[in-house]
Design a protein around this motif. Structure first.
Motif, PDB file in Angstrom:
ATOM      1  N   LYS A  50      35.267  55.982  54.431  1.00 34.13           N
ATOM      2  CA  LYS A  50      34.705  54.711  54.154  1.00 34.13           C
ATOM      3  C   LYS A  50      35.590  53.668  54.167  1.00 34.13           C
ATOM      4  N   LYS A  51      36.773  53.834  53.329  1.00 33.53           N
ATOM      5  CA  LYS A  51      37.953  52.852  53.062  1.00 33.53           C
ATOM      6  C   LYS A  51      39.077  53.415  53.358  1.00 33.53           C
ATOM      7  N   TYR A  52      39.797  53.376  54.529  1.00 31.58           N
ATOM      8  CA  TYR A  52      40.896  53.881  55.022  1.00 31.58           C
ATOM      9  C   TYR A  52      41.973  53.219  54.350  1.00 31.58           C
ATOM     10  N   ARG A  53      42.989  54.138  53.604  1.00 33.12           N
ATOM     11  CA  ARG A  53      44.209  53.831  53.292  1.00 33.12           C
ATOM     12  C   ARG A  53      45.294  54.416  54.116  1.00 33.12           C
ATOM     13  N   ILE A  54      46.164  53.812  54.407  1.00 35.17           N
ATOM     14  CA  ILE A  54      47.362  54.451  55.325  1.00 35.17           C
ATOM     15  C   ILE A  54      47.943  55.493  54.571  1.00 35.17           C
ATOM     16  N   LYS A  55      48.228  56.743  55.202  1.00 37.86           N
ATOM     17  CA  LYS A  55      48.931  57.805  54.699  1.00 37.86           C
ATOM     18  C   LYS A  55      50.403  57.494  54.637  1.00 37.86           C
ATOM     19  N   LEU A  56      51.252  58.560  53.667  1.00 33.01           N
ATOM     20  CA  LEU A  56      52.488  58.403  53.657  1.00 33.01           C
ATOM     21  C   LEU A  56      53.222  58.855  55.109  1.00 33.01           C
ATOM     22  N   TRP A  57      52.795  59.747  55.760  1.00 31.23           N
ATOM     23  CA  TRP A  57      53.513  59.995  56.778  1.00 31.23           C
ATOM     24  C   TRP A  57      53.021  59.137  57.967  1.00 31.23           C
ATOM     25  N   THR A  58      52.062  58.526  58.103  1.00 27.34           N
ATOM     26  CA  THR A  58      51.847  57.221  58.807  1.00 27.34           C
ATOM     27  C   THR A  58      52.797  56.343  58.796  1.00 27.34           C
ATOM     28  N   LYS A  59      53.237  55.992  57.384  1.00 29.35           N
ATOM     29  CA  LYS A  59      54.036  54.927  57.094  1.00 29.35           C
ATOM     30  C   LYS A  59      55.436  55.371  57.635  1.00 29.35           C
ATOM     31  N   ILE A  60      55.737  56.477  57.481  1.00 28.63           N
ATOM     32  CA  ILE A  60      56.988  56.984  58.133  1.00 28.63           C
ATOM     33  C   ILE A  60      57.120  56.931  59.851  1.00 28.63           C
ATOM     34  N   LEU A  61      55.910  57.277  60.441  1.00 28.94           N
ATOM     35  CA  LEU A  61      55.847  57.519  61.904  1.00 28.94           C
ATOM     36  C   LEU A  61      55.877  56.140  62.393  1.00 28.94           C
ATOM     37  N   ILE A  62      55.215  55.135  61.801  1.00 27.28           N
ATOM     38  CA  ILE A  62      54.998  53.902  62.582  1.00 27.28           C
ATOM     39  C   ILE A  62      56.146  53.129  62.781  1.00 27.28           C
ATOM     40  N   PRO A  63      57.191  53.102  61.809  1.00 24.82           N
ATOM     41  CA  PRO A  63      58.328  52.479  62.402  1.00 24.82           C
ATOM     42  C   PRO A  63      59.100  53.324  63.464  1.00 24.82           C
ATOM     43  N   ILE A  64      59.085  54.485  63.456  1.00 25.22           N
ATOM     44  CA  ILE A  64      59.770  55.352  64.689  1.00 25.22           C
ATOM     45  C   ILE A  64      58.993  55.026  65.919  1.00 25.22           C
ATOM     46  N   SER A  65      57.669  54.655  65.770  1.00 26.44           N
ATOM     47  CA  SER A  65      56.746  54.769  67.177  1.00 26.44           C
ATOM     48  C   SER A  65      57.008  53.212  67.427  1.00 26.44           C
TER      49      SER A  65
ATOM     50  N   TYR B 261      57.482  64.205  69.969  1.00 30.79           N
ATOM     51  CA  TYR B 261      57.021  63.648  68.995  1.00 30.79           C
ATOM     52  C   TYR B 261      55.579  63.207  68.877  1.00 30.79           C
ATOM     53  N   THR B 262      54.817  63.562  70.049  1.00 33.71           N
ATOM     54  CA  THR B 262      53.399  63.513  70.202  1.00 33.71           C
ATOM     55  C   THR B 262      52.599  64.362  69.058  1.00 33.71           C
ATOM     56  N   PHE B 263      53.378  65.425  68.932  1.00 36.01           N
ATOM     57  CA  PHE B 263      52.557  66.362  67.962  1.00 36.01           C
ATOM     58  C   PHE B 263      52.712  66.013  66.435  1.00 36.01           C
ATOM     59  N   ALA B 264      53.830  65.302  66.330  1.00 36.40           N
ATOM     60  CA  ALA B 264      54.067  64.643  64.947  1.00 36.40           C
ATOM     61  C   ALA B 264      52.837  63.776  64.775  1.00 36.40           C
TER      62      ALA B 264
ATOM     63  N   ILE C  10      53.063  56.359  73.703  1.00 37.47           N
ATOM     64  CA  ILE C  10      53.206  56.262  72.256  1.00 37.47           C
ATOM     65  C   ILE C  10      52.277  55.732  71.256  1.00 37.47           C
ATOM     66  N   LEU C  11      51.957  54.302  71.778  1.00 36.49           N
ATOM     67  CA  LEU C  11      50.924  53.635  70.844  1.00 36.49           C
ATOM     68  C   LEU C  11      49.601  54.290  71.013  1.00 36.49           C
ATOM     69  N   GLN C  12      49.102  54.899  72.203  1.00 34.89           N
ATOM     70  CA  GLN C  12      47.948  55.612  72.280  1.00 34.89           C
ATOM     71  C   GLN C  12      47.621  56.691  71.286  1.00 34.89           C
ATOM     72  N   TYR C  13      48.881  57.371  71.089  1.00 31.85           N
ATOM     73  CA  TYR C  13      48.739  58.803  70.201  1.00 31.85           C
ATOM     74  C   TYR C  13      49.028  58.098  68.777  1.00 31.85           C
ATOM     75  N   GLN C  14      49.756  57.243  68.576  1.00 26.12           N
ATOM     76  CA  GLN C  14      49.638  56.672  67.137  1.00 26.12           C
ATOM     77  C   GLN C  14      48.520  56.226  66.833  1.00 26.12           C
ATOM     78  N   PHE C  15      47.833  55.445  67.233  1.00 28.21           N
ATOM     79  CA  PHE C  15      46.377  54.825  67.021  1.00 28.21           C
ATOM     80  C   PHE C  15      45.316  55.839  66.967  1.00 28.21           C
ATOM     81  N   LEU C  16      45.558  57.084  67.863  1.00 27.75           N
ATOM     82  CA  LEU C  16      44.382  58.086  67.966  1.00 27.75           C
ATOM     83  C   LEU C  16      44.756  59.128  66.790  1.00 27.75           C
ATOM     84  N   GLY C  17      45.664  59.079  66.126  1.00 26.49           N
ATOM     85  CA  GLY C  17      46.078  59.993  65.133  1.00 26.49           C
ATOM     86  C   GLY C  17      45.393  58.954  63.879  1.00 26.49           C
ATOM     87  N   ILE C  18      45.643  58.122  63.849  1.00 29.06           N
ATOM     88  CA  ILE C  18      45.282  56.953  62.685  1.00 29.06           C
ATOM     89  C   ILE C  18      43.811  57.151  62.699  1.00 29.06           C
ATOM     90  N   PHE C  19      43.304  56.883  63.976  1.00 26.70           N
ATOM     91  CA  PHE C  19      41.804  56.778  63.975  1.00 26.70           C
ATOM     92  C   PHE C  19      41.038  58.052  63.362  1.00 26.70           C
TER      93      PHE C  19
END
Length: 255
Positions: A112-127, A161-164, A96-105
């Protein structure tokens, strides 16, 4: 033709080739990790390096866990089964950690200046909840020999969940490089990474998980198919990380 296919599946669908694949995969990831650490330490790419580092670390923990399981099966069949179950739980947490960070990457590599996206804010607590559950069972349910019913259901959920975790990031990245002007080489490399590696990798992860969803098929058939697909998954996942390091990040991270 069918006999040739069966011979190929049996040739790569065994513990010996799976152990070899895990060892090679782990070695490649160590190499990439060292290159990443010793490469450019620019503050501009600090965030992207962290995301990639965590994705590789998750993949390495997964490789180690499954590699140890193969070694136990081949050379130490009477090794304490509790340690094996503990490592399996760690492997799923790492998955789960691998795919969570791969998606963010994937999202961060084109910004150039990454800002966390809304869907990522939702997914991180689930992960984090899923990771915490597996770590909890690995530590406090150590004496339980088999996966609990809760863990089994969570594993089924993780596979889907990997697909999400990946698809929203893939869609965002492809949409952004199409909408805005990016160097052609960046566009080509990102598209190659997504279409030729990440999407086939997701497909293999789904196929590999058939034993968690299907019943009624011979157990030996499922094991052979599972290990053959696991080998292909390891190869593609390893090449994906190597490609990202050598191609996509060379100009930004390693020079």
């Amino acid at each position: 033709m069918i006999k040739v296919f069966d011979l190929l599946i049996s040739g790569i669908g065994n513990h010996h080739t799976l152990l070899l694949a895990n060892i090679i995969s782990l070695g490649v990831k160590v190499f990439v990790l060292v290159k990443l650490i010793l490469g450019s330490q620019s503050e501009k790419t600090k965030t992207q390096r962290f995301f990639f580092f965590m994705a590789i670390l998750g993949a390495m923990l997964e490789d180690f866990a499954w590699g140890f399981d193969c070694a136990r099966h081949l050379f130490f069949p009477f090794f304490d089964i509790r340690i094996r179950r503990c490592l399996v739980r760690i492997a799923w947490a790492s998955f789960i950690l691998q795919y969570q960070f791969l998606g963010i990457f994937i999202e961060s590599i084109i910004e150039k200046k990454y800002r966390i996206k809304l869907w990522t804010k939702i997914l991180i607590p689930i992960s984090l909840t899923i990771v915490a559950l597996f770590v909890y069972h690995a530590i406090f349910k150590f004496n339980i020999f088999n996966l609990t019913q809760v863990e089994y259901r969570v594993i089924q959920f993780c596979i889907l969940y990997t697909f999400a975790l990946i698809l929203p990031s893939v869609y965002y990245a492809l949409k952004k490089i199409k909408k805005y002007k990016y160097p052609k080489i960046i566009k080509n490399q990102l598209q190659s990474l997504i279409y030729n590696m990440i999407l086939p990798l997701l497909a293999l992860e789904l196929l590999q998980s058939e034993s968690y969803f299907l019943s009624g098929l011979p157990l030996a058939f499922l094991r052979t198919q599972h290990m053959a697909l696991a080998n292909l998954t390891i190869i593609i996942r390893t090449y994906t990380i190597f490609y990202a390091c050598k191609k996509m990040m060379k100009m930004r991270f390693l020079n």
